[in-house]
Structure formats: structure tokens, C-alpha cells
Design a protein around this motif. Structure first.
Motif, PDB file in Angstrom:
ATOM      1  N   LYS A  31     -21.012  16.530 -47.190  1.00 28.54           N
ATOM      2  CA  LYS A  31     -20.032  15.835 -48.016  1.00 28.54           C
ATOM      3  C   LYS A  31     -20.752  14.896 -48.969  1.00 28.54           C
ATOM      4  O   LYS A  31     -21.947  14.636 -48.833  1.00 28.54           O
ATOM      5  CB  LYS A  31     -19.052  15.031 -47.150  1.00 28.54           C
ATOM      6  N   TYR A  32     -20.000  14.386 -49.946  1.00 30.25           N
ATOM      7  CA  TYR A  32     -20.586  13.464 -50.903  1.00 30.25           C
ATOM      8  C   TYR A  32     -20.846  12.113 -50.243  1.00 30.25           C
ATOM      9  O   TYR A  32     -19.966  11.538 -49.596  1.00 30.25           O
ATOM     10  CB  TYR A  32     -19.659  13.266 -52.107  1.00 30.25           C
ATOM     11  N   ARG A  53     -25.758  21.175 -55.943  1.00 27.53           N
ATOM     12  CA  ARG A  53     -25.311  20.402 -54.777  1.00 27.53           C
ATOM     13  C   ARG A  53     -23.812  20.153 -54.870  1.00 27.53           C
ATOM     14  O   ARG A  53     -23.075  20.299 -53.885  1.00 27.53           O
ATOM     15  CB  ARG A  53     -26.055  19.069 -54.722  1.00 27.53           C
ATOM     16  N   SER A  56     -21.405  22.930 -53.816  1.00 29.05           N
ATOM     17  CA  SER A  56     -21.265  23.160 -52.377  1.00 29.05           C
ATOM     18  C   SER A  56     -20.134  22.344 -51.769  1.00 29.05           C
ATOM     19  O   SER A  56     -19.684  22.650 -50.654  1.00 29.05           O
ATOM     20  CB  SER A  56     -22.584  22.835 -51.662  1.00 29.05           C
ATOM     21  N   TYR A  57     -19.652  21.312 -52.470  1.00 34.47           N
ATOM     22  CA  TYR A  57     -18.570  20.492 -51.928  1.00 34.47           C
ATOM     23  C   TYR A  57     -17.217  21.189 -52.032  1.00 34.47           C
ATOM     24  O   TYR A  57     -16.258  20.774 -51.393  1.00 34.47           O
ATOM     25  CB  TYR A  57     -18.495  19.144 -52.658  1.00 34.47           C
ATOM     26  N   ASP A 101     -13.090  18.320 -53.607  1.00 33.58           N
ATOM     27  CA  ASP A 101     -13.826  17.090 -53.896  1.00 33.58           C
ATOM     28  C   ASP A 101     -13.976  16.934 -55.400  1.00 33.58           C
ATOM     29  O   ASP A 101     -14.244  17.916 -56.110  1.00 33.58           O
ATOM     30  CB  ASP A 101     -15.210  17.150 -53.235  1.00 33.58           C
ATOM     31  N   HIS A 107     -16.345  15.603 -57.119  1.00 37.47           N
ATOM     32  CA  HIS A 107     -17.680  15.990 -57.556  1.00 37.47           C
ATOM     33  C   HIS A 107     -17.825  17.513 -57.584  1.00 37.47           C
ATOM     34  O   HIS A 107     -18.512  18.065 -58.458  1.00 37.47           O
ATOM     35  CB  HIS A 107     -18.748  15.373 -56.650  1.00 37.47           C
ATOM     36  N   GLY A 108     -17.190  18.201 -56.648  1.00 39.39           N
ATOM     37  CA  GLY A 108     -17.236  19.657 -56.627  1.00 39.39           C
ATOM     38  C   GLY A 108     -16.522  20.270 -57.819  1.00 39.39           C
ATOM     39  O   GLY A 108     -17.030  21.192 -58.468  1.00 39.39           O
TER      40      GLY A 108
END
Length: 204
Positions: A31-32, A158, A161-162, A166, A168-169
Motif C-alpha cells: 500500500k501507499y 510502483r 501496483s496499488y 488508490d 496514487h494508483g
């Protein structure tokens, strides 16, 4: 551009960026986990200037060596697997600086489900777009700027992959596909590469 774009005034306090070794929690493999924090993390301090962006340098090194490099080295072309912790730190600083540009969150008229994703994507790409100016002003070399872009590339992998739950994903998905469609990221020999021909990675 209007009052919403007026930058914070740090002239009466310490420099707005601080670098330290921090103790945190969370597993960045699944996770972030932030590598930087506003401290003190209270709106009254953030809006008036005394709050500082504190970067956990040990977190950044662990994120690069333990998560980003093993993941990125699988798909990034061997000729671009030469970044180090300074390159990643440069990217993190440009990203965090870009978060402070533009209207405050409360003043943005964006759909809330994707607001965070757009903010993260904006910080990445505005940070990268600032690198040629940094080179022009002698703050870094072109080689350092290019390696900062590659560090962003590792970060996008990276972020993917979330997944889509998310911010950020989602932001990484938007960025990667846009770069690929516009030629900022290209394929070569079964690997992906940041494309520096005619500054493509900076313009995508």
C-alpha cells in the motif's frame, strides 16, 4: 492567475523543506506509505507558513531499494536502470513542490472521486516539467534531470501496483497511458523506456 494561485509566504520562518530520518509504519510493498509529511500537520500552521514539508530520507531509500527497483528492473530497459537515491530524492522534491502550486483543495471544482488522483498526477508531471528550467538555471545538470525522469518512471510502475482503489494508483494509470500514447514512454526490445528524443518525456 487569481488569488487562489498565490504561493504561501515562507519568508518569516525556516526553509519550507526539511530532510530527516523518521520512524513510520506501514508496508510499502502492499500500500501507499508517505515519504514526506507536513509537520506540524495542522491547517492553521500550514496556511500561515510555519508548517514544513519534512522528507523521510530513510523512507525514500527503503522505497527505492526495497520496492521500486526490484519491480521496475523487470520491465525497464537495462540502459535506464542506473538511478540512485539522489535521483529519486530529486523527483520527490519536485513532486512535493508541485503540490503547492494552484488553488487549495477546498477551492478546486473537481469531481471528488478523482480529485486526489488528478492532484497526484499533476504533481508528478508539473514537477517533471520544471526540470528543464532547473537545468537552465544551473540547479542541476541535464543528466541529473533525465535520471529524475527515470525515477518518476519507476514510481509510476510502483503506483500501478496499488490498483484503481488508490488515488496514487489511478494517477499512475493516467500518467503511464498518456505518456505511452504521446511517446514519452516507448518500447524497445521487450522493455519500456523513457523517451528523451526531442525532450518527449518532458512534453508528454
Amino acid at each position: 492567475l487569481g488569488k487562489a494561485y498565490v504561493p504561501l509566504d515562507f519568508s518569516k520562518g525556516l526553509p519550507p523543506l526539511r530532510f530527516a530520518t523518521l520512524v513510520g509504519s506501514g508496508d510499502p510493498r502492499v500500500k501507499y506509505v508517505p515519504a514526506g509529511y507536513y509537520l506540524p500537520n495542522l491547517p492553521v500552521y500550514r496556511d500561515s507558513g510555519p508548517s514544513k514539508k519534512v522528507f523521510g530520507m530513510n523512507h525514500q531509500v527503503a522505497r527505492l531499494e526495497g520496492v521500486m527497483r526490484p519491480m521496475g528492473d523487470v520491465v525497464i530497459h537495462p540502459s535506464q536502470r542506473n538511478i540512485n537515491k539522489e535521483d529519486f530524492s530529486n523527483f520527490v522534491v519536485t513532486h512535493e513542490n508541485a503540490h503547492g502550486v494552484g488553488p487549495r483543495i477546498s477551492e478546486r471544482n473537481l469531481a471528488s472521486p478523482i480529485r486526489g488522483a488528478l492532484e497526484e498526477a499533476k504533481a508528478d508531471q508539473e514537477g517533471i516539467a520544471s526540470l528543464p528550467l532547473a537545468v537552465q538555471n544551473g540547479l542541476m545538470t541535464k543528466e541529473e534531470a533525465d535520471k529524475t525522469c527515470i525515477a518518476m518512471f519507476y514510481g509510476l510502475l510502483r503506483g500501478l501496483s496499488y490498483g484503481m482503489s488508490d488515488a496514487h494508483g489511478i494517477g499512475a494509470f493516467l500518467e503511464f497511458t498518456t505518456h505511452y500514447q504521446m511517446g514519452g514512454i516507448v518500447e524497445k526490445g521487450g522493455y519500456y523506456m523513457a523517451n528523451f528524443n526531442n525532450g518527449a518525456i518532458y512534453k508528454a
